[in-house]
Design a protein around this motif. Structure first.
Motif, PDB file in Angstrom:
ATOM      1  N   SER A 263       0.798  -1.221   0.000  1.00 44.83           N
ATOM      2  CA  SER A 263       0.000   0.000   0.000  1.00 44.83           C
ATOM      3  C   SER A 263       0.836   1.278   0.000  1.00 44.83           C
ATOM      4  CB  SER A 263      -0.934  -0.002   1.201  1.00 44.83           C
ATOM      5  OG  SER A 263      -0.139  -0.104   2.359  1.00 44.83           O
ATOM      6  N   ASP A 264       2.058   1.242   0.526  1.00 44.05           N
ATOM      7  CA  ASP A 264       2.852   2.465   0.603  1.00 44.05           C
ATOM      8  C   ASP A 264       3.843   2.618  -0.549  1.00 44.05           C
ATOM      9  OD1 ASP A 264       1.523   3.086   2.816  1.00 44.05           O
ATOM     10  OD2 ASP A 264       3.127   2.665   4.237  1.00 44.05           O
ATOM     11  N   GLY A 265       3.832   1.708  -1.480  1.00 51.11           N
ATOM     12  CA  GLY A 265       4.771   1.838  -2.591  1.00 51.11           C
ATOM     13  C   GLY A 265       5.133   0.483  -3.171  1.00 51.11           C
ATOM     14  N   THR A 266       6.308   0.419  -3.776  1.00 48.52           N
ATOM     15  CA  THR A 266       6.739  -0.820  -4.413  1.00 48.52           C
ATOM     16  C   THR A 266       8.187  -1.090  -4.037  1.00 48.52           C
ATOM     17  OG1 THR A 266       5.358  -0.202  -6.279  1.00 48.52           O
ATOM     18  CG2 THR A 266       6.874  -2.014  -6.638  1.00 48.52           C
ATOM     19  N   ILE A 267       8.451  -2.334  -3.646  1.00 45.99           N
ATOM     20  CA  ILE A 267       9.836  -2.745  -3.384  1.00 45.99           C
ATOM     21  C   ILE A 267      10.335  -3.457  -4.631  1.00 45.99           C
ATOM     22  CG2 ILE A 267      11.278  -4.377  -2.127  1.00 45.99           C
ATOM     23  CD1 ILE A 267      10.009  -3.671   0.379  1.00 45.99           C
ATOM     24  N   TYR A 268      11.488  -3.022  -5.150  1.00 44.99           N
ATOM     25  CA  TYR A 268      12.084  -3.681  -6.298  1.00 44.99           C
ATOM     26  C   TYR A 268      13.315  -4.441  -5.835  1.00 44.99           C
ATOM     27  CZ  TYR A 268       9.133  -0.661  -9.107  1.00 44.99           C
ATOM     28  OH  TYR A 268       8.054  -0.028  -9.652  1.00 44.99           O
ATOM     29  N   ALA A 269      13.442  -5.653  -6.328  1.00 48.71           N
ATOM     30  CA  ALA A 269      14.637  -6.446  -6.015  1.00 48.71           C
ATOM     31  C   ALA A 269      15.291  -6.794  -7.338  1.00 48.71           C
ATOM     32  CB  ALA A 269      14.251  -7.706  -5.272  1.00 48.71           C
ATOM     33  N   PHE A 270      16.609  -6.667  -7.407  1.00 48.46           N
ATOM     34  CA  PHE A 270      17.274  -6.941  -8.680  1.00 48.46           C
ATOM     35  C   PHE A 270      18.668  -7.504  -8.454  1.00 48.46           C
ATOM     36  CE2 PHE A 270      20.244  -3.347  -8.654  1.00 48.46           C
ATOM     37  CZ  PHE A 270      19.642  -2.491  -7.748  1.00 48.46           C
ATOM     38  N   ARG A 271      19.158  -8.185  -9.478  1.00 45.83           N
ATOM     39  CA  ARG A 271      20.567  -8.589  -9.439  1.00 45.83           C
ATOM     40  C   ARG A 271      21.192  -8.242 -10.780  1.00 45.83           C
ATOM     41  NH1 ARG A 271      21.354 -13.057 -12.107  1.00 45.83           N
ATOM     42  NH2 ARG A 271      19.450 -14.060 -12.813  1.00 45.83           N
ATOM     43  N   ASP A 272      22.515  -8.139 -10.773  1.00 49.30           N
ATOM     44  CA  ASP A 272      23.236  -7.735 -11.964  1.00 49.30           C
ATOM     45  C   ASP A 272      23.348  -8.922 -12.911  1.00 49.30           C
ATOM     46  OD1 ASP A 272      24.804  -6.591 -13.815  1.00 49.30           O
ATOM     47  OD2 ASP A 272      26.487  -6.100 -12.499  1.00 49.30           O
ATOM     48  N   ALA A 273      22.693  -8.808 -14.067  1.00 51.34           N
ATOM     49  CA  ALA A 273      22.738  -9.909 -15.034  1.00 51.34           C
ATOM     50  C   ALA A 273      23.547  -9.491 -16.257  1.00 51.34           C
ATOM     51  CB  ALA A 273      21.313 -10.293 -15.427  1.00 51.34           C
ATOM     52  N   THR A 274      24.399  -8.434 -16.092  1.00 50.04           N
ATOM     53  CA  THR A 274      25.123  -7.898 -17.255  1.00 50.04           C
ATOM     54  C   THR A 274      26.065  -8.941 -17.852  1.00 50.04           C
ATOM     55  OG1 THR A 274      25.061  -5.800 -16.119  1.00 50.04           O
ATOM     56  CG2 THR A 274      26.464  -5.905 -18.053  1.00 50.04           C
ATOM     57  N   SER A 275      26.870  -9.590 -16.990  1.00 47.89           N
ATOM     58  CA  SER A 275      27.831 -10.524 -17.583  1.00 47.89           C
ATOM     59  C   SER A 275      27.114 -11.742 -18.149  1.00 47.89           C
ATOM     60  CB  SER A 275      28.917 -10.915 -16.590  1.00 47.89           C
ATOM     61  OG  SER A 275      28.379 -11.031 -15.329  1.00 47.89           O
ATOM     62  N   GLU A 276      26.024 -12.157 -17.486  1.00 52.14           N
ATOM     63  CA  GLU A 276      25.237 -13.271 -18.029  1.00 52.14           C
ATOM     64  C   GLU A 276      24.712 -12.914 -19.411  1.00 52.14           C
ATOM     65  OE1 GLU A 276      21.774 -14.524 -15.614  1.00 52.14           O
ATOM     66  OE2 GLU A 276      23.283 -14.302 -14.028  1.00 52.14           O
ATOM     67  N   HIS A 277      24.215 -11.661 -19.509  1.00 54.64           N
ATOM     68  CA  HIS A 277      23.645 -11.234 -20.779  1.00 54.64           C
ATOM     69  C   HIS A 277      24.719 -11.208 -21.858  1.00 54.64           C
ATOM     70  CE1 HIS A 277      21.159  -9.082 -23.612  1.00 54.64           C
ATOM     71  NE2 HIS A 277      22.212  -8.337 -23.846  1.00 54.64           N
ATOM     72  N   ARG A 278      25.911 -10.691 -21.467  1.00 52.04           N
ATOM     73  CA  ARG A 278      27.018 -10.624 -22.424  1.00 52.04           C
ATOM     74  C   ARG A 278      27.407 -12.034 -22.879  1.00 52.04           C
ATOM     75  NH1 ARG A 278      30.783  -6.812 -19.649  1.00 52.04           N
ATOM     76  NH2 ARG A 278      29.319  -5.140 -20.016  1.00 52.04           N
ATOM     77  N   LEU A 279      27.479 -12.947 -21.888  1.00 47.61           N
ATOM     78  CA  LEU A 279      27.825 -14.333 -22.211  1.00 47.61           C
ATOM     79  C   LEU A 279      26.815 -14.943 -23.162  1.00 47.61           C
ATOM     80  CD1 LEU A 279      28.994 -16.144 -18.976  1.00 47.61           C
ATOM     81  CD2 LEU A 279      30.197 -15.923 -21.131  1.00 47.61           C
ATOM     82  N   GLU A 280      25.545 -14.646 -22.877  1.00 43.71           N
ATOM     83  CA  GLU A 280      24.482 -15.189 -23.701  1.00 43.71           C
ATOM     84  C   GLU A 280      24.593 -14.648 -25.126  1.00 43.71           C
ATOM     85  OE1 GLU A 280      22.506 -17.556 -23.519  1.00 43.71           O
ATOM     86  OE2 GLU A 280      21.403 -17.070 -25.358  1.00 43.71           O
ATOM     87  N   ALA A 281      24.906 -13.335 -25.248  1.00 44.25           N
ATOM     88  CA  ALA A 281      25.042 -12.729 -26.577  1.00 44.25           C
ATOM     89  C   ALA A 281      26.224 -13.373 -27.305  1.00 44.25           C
ATOM     90  CB  ALA A 281      25.244 -11.227 -26.445  1.00 44.25           C
ATOM     91  N   ILE A 282      27.334 -13.595 -26.576  1.00 44.40           N
ATOM     92  CA  ILE A 282      28.512 -14.205 -27.197  1.00 44.40           C
ATOM     93  C   ILE A 282      28.198 -15.643 -27.622  1.00 44.40           C
ATOM     94  CG2 ILE A 282      30.850 -15.057 -26.708  1.00 44.40           C
ATOM     95  CD1 ILE A 282      31.326 -12.527 -25.121  1.00 44.40           C
ATOM     96  N   ARG A 283      27.461 -16.344 -26.733  1.00 50.44           N
ATOM     97  CA  ARG A 283      27.111 -17.729 -27.056  1.00 50.44           C
ATOM     98  C   ARG A 283      26.284 -17.778 -28.335  1.00 50.44           C
ATOM     99  NH1 ARG A 283      23.418 -21.274 -27.097  1.00 50.44           N
ATOM    100  NH2 ARG A 283      21.877 -19.654 -26.717  1.00 50.44           N
ATOM    101  N   ALA A 284      25.274 -16.863 -28.419  1.00 48.59           N
ATOM    102  CA  ALA A 284      24.405 -16.856 -29.598  1.00 48.59           C
ATOM    103  C   ALA A 284      25.221 -16.540 -30.855  1.00 48.59           C
ATOM    104  CB  ALA A 284      23.289 -15.837 -29.407  1.00 48.59           C
ATOM    105  N   GLU A 285      26.150 -15.544 -30.719  1.00 44.48           N
ATOM    106  CA  GLU A 285      26.981 -15.188 -31.874  1.00 44.48           C
ATOM    107  C   GLU A 285      27.880 -16.355 -32.256  1.00 44.48           C
ATOM    108  OE1 GLU A 285      28.578 -10.781 -32.112  1.00 44.48           O
ATOM    109  OE2 GLU A 285      28.232 -11.431 -30.071  1.00 44.48           O
ATOM    110  N   PHE A 286      28.405 -17.011 -31.212  1.00 47.43           N
ATOM    111  CA  PHE A 286      29.304 -18.140 -31.446  1.00 47.43           C
ATOM    112  C   PHE A 286      28.587 -19.225 -32.245  1.00 47.43           C
ATOM    113  CE2 PHE A 286      30.833 -22.330 -30.118  1.00 47.43           C
ATOM    114  CZ  PHE A 286      32.172 -22.224 -30.455  1.00 47.43           C
ATOM    115  N   VAL A 287      27.388 -19.578 -31.790  1.00 45.00           N
ATOM    116  CA  VAL A 287      26.630 -20.643 -32.466  1.00 45.00           C
ATOM    117  C   VAL A 287      26.333 -20.222 -33.906  1.00 45.00           C
ATOM    118  CG1 VAL A 287      24.444 -21.891 -32.475  1.00 45.00           C
ATOM    119  CG2 VAL A 287      25.680 -21.558 -30.340  1.00 45.00           C
ATOM    120  N   ALA A 288      25.883 -18.937 -34.086  1.00 45.69           N
ATOM    121  CA  ALA A 288      25.525 -18.482 -35.426  1.00 45.69           C
ATOM    122  C   ALA A 288      26.750 -18.501 -36.347  1.00 45.69           C
ATOM    123  CB  ALA A 288      24.937 -17.079 -35.347  1.00 45.69           C
ATOM    124  N   THR A 289      27.868 -17.919 -35.851  1.00 44.46           N
ATOM    125  CA  THR A 289      29.049 -17.806 -36.713  1.00 44.46           C
ATOM    126  C   THR A 289      29.652 -19.167 -36.997  1.00 44.46           C
ATOM    127  OG1 THR A 289      29.498 -15.786 -35.534  1.00 44.46           O
ATOM    128  CG2 THR A 289      31.249 -16.592 -36.946  1.00 44.46           C
TER     129      THR A 289
END
Ligand code: ADP
Length: 510
Positions: A263-289
């Motif tokens: 009722s008084d607002g919103t609590i946001y919880a997050f974690r840093d997924a930057t390196s995971e995202h980068r890894l995932e992008a590299i993995r996708a590029e790796f598979v494609a290339t």
């Protein structure tokens, strides 16, 4: 971890409700998918609340407020007295408290706590001494009004209580949340950041002091566009975080984030997924290339081998030779790709040993150009220029040869047939600079840093018919930096093509 009016229960267990019948509120703290605990805050009918009500209601000094609970009367000074009978509702009644006679008017406070009443007391002497009937009526009416005003003030109590509740809840929650690995922040119903835990500081680089009390879009300018993609759940729901990009202080972060509304607002919880995202992008590029780069030579190999086995004896010797040559060239290309993937992996892991020995830069460049001339097969005109008096370079001779070969092959590969490629070695700013200049399409300014990234290609779909894995320049950059050098590309607008250059330390200067 709890006080008389604030309870914090960690985990999923349910916090016990207050026994006094005082109004209470319960808020679950959910971080990511886990319920961290429940905060319960009571607004008890105690002398502090009475004092607060007295301060906001226009009582004259000789009037008093009290709580009546059954036959017990509690005054703002904390004094408790016992009445002979329970007070009737909304009817002026004479009572004696500590030997003084008062006229009391009592009224119910809340539906959830019917047995507790708010009482307005006026000294009976004021009402009785010599008063005529009209004055007496007037005084009683004003006492009733007083009770009504006090009651109206009580209506504010939930608000007072809520702000106290929010503060206490935030303080306690902040203490719990500061120990969590996940970033947590609270945005109140006005859109203002009220809590920012230590992990949120670490992940975003923004200190709690910097952002607390600021509208969320001031602290995080990217928030208005990001928030639409952040899933927000009810306190009891299981949250499913979403990974979204957010730009914070010029850095792009990928956050796996979810919000829980209360009722008084919103609590946001997050974690840093930057390196995971980068890894995932590299993995996708790796598979494609890699799948593209494997498919082409494999198809050629398969076709040639099949033709030779099925009809080899019927084919003219010249065609057979061509097919054999194709098998050899394509298997070499495959081996080169595998070699590059393995080498990139070793460089990533820091597992490649690189020599640091003095060597002759001109000789290495000359050998690389000679070999490239044979590979280029008259496709390009390769020129080399090296001064005679160059000092020796400190580094790995074999790896330097490999870098030069890669740059020259790229220059030939990406340039029109027959165009000129210049290879030069020179002394520059106390270092030895190797450069390879071509007359090809050049590299747009915005891409010059990116071409050194793993799997990065200006033509990712191979539309221009030039194959490549996008690993070559990445390997060059890693090798150059492991020899304490620097690599870059220049593409001057007034001159056609691009110049790839790298420098290495001079042996005696090192
Ligand atoms: P690739 O195997 O694709 O050649 P590289 O890492 O060697 O991989 O190069 C990355 C990208 O940089 C290439 O795909 C190409 O788009 C671009 N590139 C490299 N060298 C040149 C050049 N001399 N001229 C133009 N573009 C080049």
């Amino acid at each position: 971890m709890s006080g008389p009016n604030v309870g914090l229960v960690l985990g999923r267990s349910v916090s016990r409700s207050p026994s006094t019948g005082a109004p209470s509120r319960k808020i679950r703290i959910v971080v990511g998918r886990h319920r961290v605990g429940t905060v319960t805050v009571r607004v008890p009918f105690d002398q502090r609340l009475l004092a607060r009500l007295e301060s906001v209601s226009p009582l004259s000094p000789n009037h008093e407020l009290a709580f009546a609970h059954g036959k017990t009367l509690l005054s703002p000074s904390g004094h408790r007295s016992t009445l002979p009978t329970q007070l009737p509702l909304d009817r002026p009644t004479e009572v004696t408290v500590d030997g003084t006679r008062y006229v009391a008017v009592s009224t119910i406070l809340t539906r959830e706590a019917r047995t507790t009443r708010l009482v307005a007391l006026a000294p009976a002497a004021e009402l009785l001494a010599g008063a005529d009937a009209a004055q007496r009526r007037w005084l009683l009416a004003s006492l009733g009004a007083l009770a009504a005003v006090a009651l109206a003030a009580y209506a504010l109590a939930p608000l007072l209580g809520r702000s106290r509740l929010s503060r206490q809840q935030r303080d306690r929650a902040a203490r719990v949340l500061s120990h969590l690995g996940e970033g947590v922040f609270l945005v109140d119903s006005n859109g203002v950041i009220r809590l920012w835990n230590a992990a949120a500081e670490t992940i975003t680089g923004l200190a709690a002091q910097q952002v607390s009390g600021l509208p969320v879009e001031t602290a995080l300018p990217d928030w208005p566009s990001a928030v639409a993609r952040v899933p927000v759940f009810e306190a009891d729901e299981r949250s499913q975080p979403q990974t979204i990009p957010v730009e914070i202080a010029g850095r792009e972060l990928w956050l796996s984030i979810a919000g829980v509304e209360f009722s008084d607002g919103t609590i946001y919880a997050f974690r840093d997924a930057t390196s995971e995202h980068r890894l995932e992008a590299i993995r996708a590029e790796f598979v494609a290339t890699v799948s593209h780069e494997l498919r082409t030579p494999l198809a050629a190999l398969h076709g040639a081998a099949l033709t030779l086995t099925q009809r080899g004896h019927q084919l003219p010797a010249e065609t057979r030779d061509k097919l054999m040559w194709m098998i050899s060239a394509q298997s070499k290309r495959l081996a080169g790709l595998v070699e590059d993937i393995l080498l990139a992996g070793q460089l990533d892991a820091g597992a490649l040993r690189v020599e640091r020995e003095p060597f002759n830069a001109s000789a290495v460049a000359a050998a690389a150009v000679d070999e490239a001339r044979q590979r280029a097969a008259h496709k390009s005109m390769l020129r080399i220029s090296t001064p005679d008096d160059l000092p020796r370079v400190l580094g790995d001779e074999g790896r330097t040869h490999q870098i030069l070969a890669n740059l020259i092959d790229n220059a030939v590969k990406y340039s029109p047939a027959g165009s000129r490629v210049d290879v030069a070695v020179q002394r520059e700013n106390g270092r030895i600079r190797f450069s390879v200049r071509d007359r090809g399409p050049g590299i747009p300014a915005a891409e010059r840093e990116h071409v050194f990234e793993k799997f990065y290609r200006l033509d990712p779909d191979h539309r221009q018919g030039v194959g490549g894995s996008g690993l070559g320049l990445y390997i060059c950059r890693q090798l150059v930096s492991s020899m304490h050098g620097r690599i870059w590309v220049e593409s001057a607008p007034q001159q056609q093509g691009s110049t790839f250059a790298f420098d290495l330390p001079i042996a005696n200067a090192a």
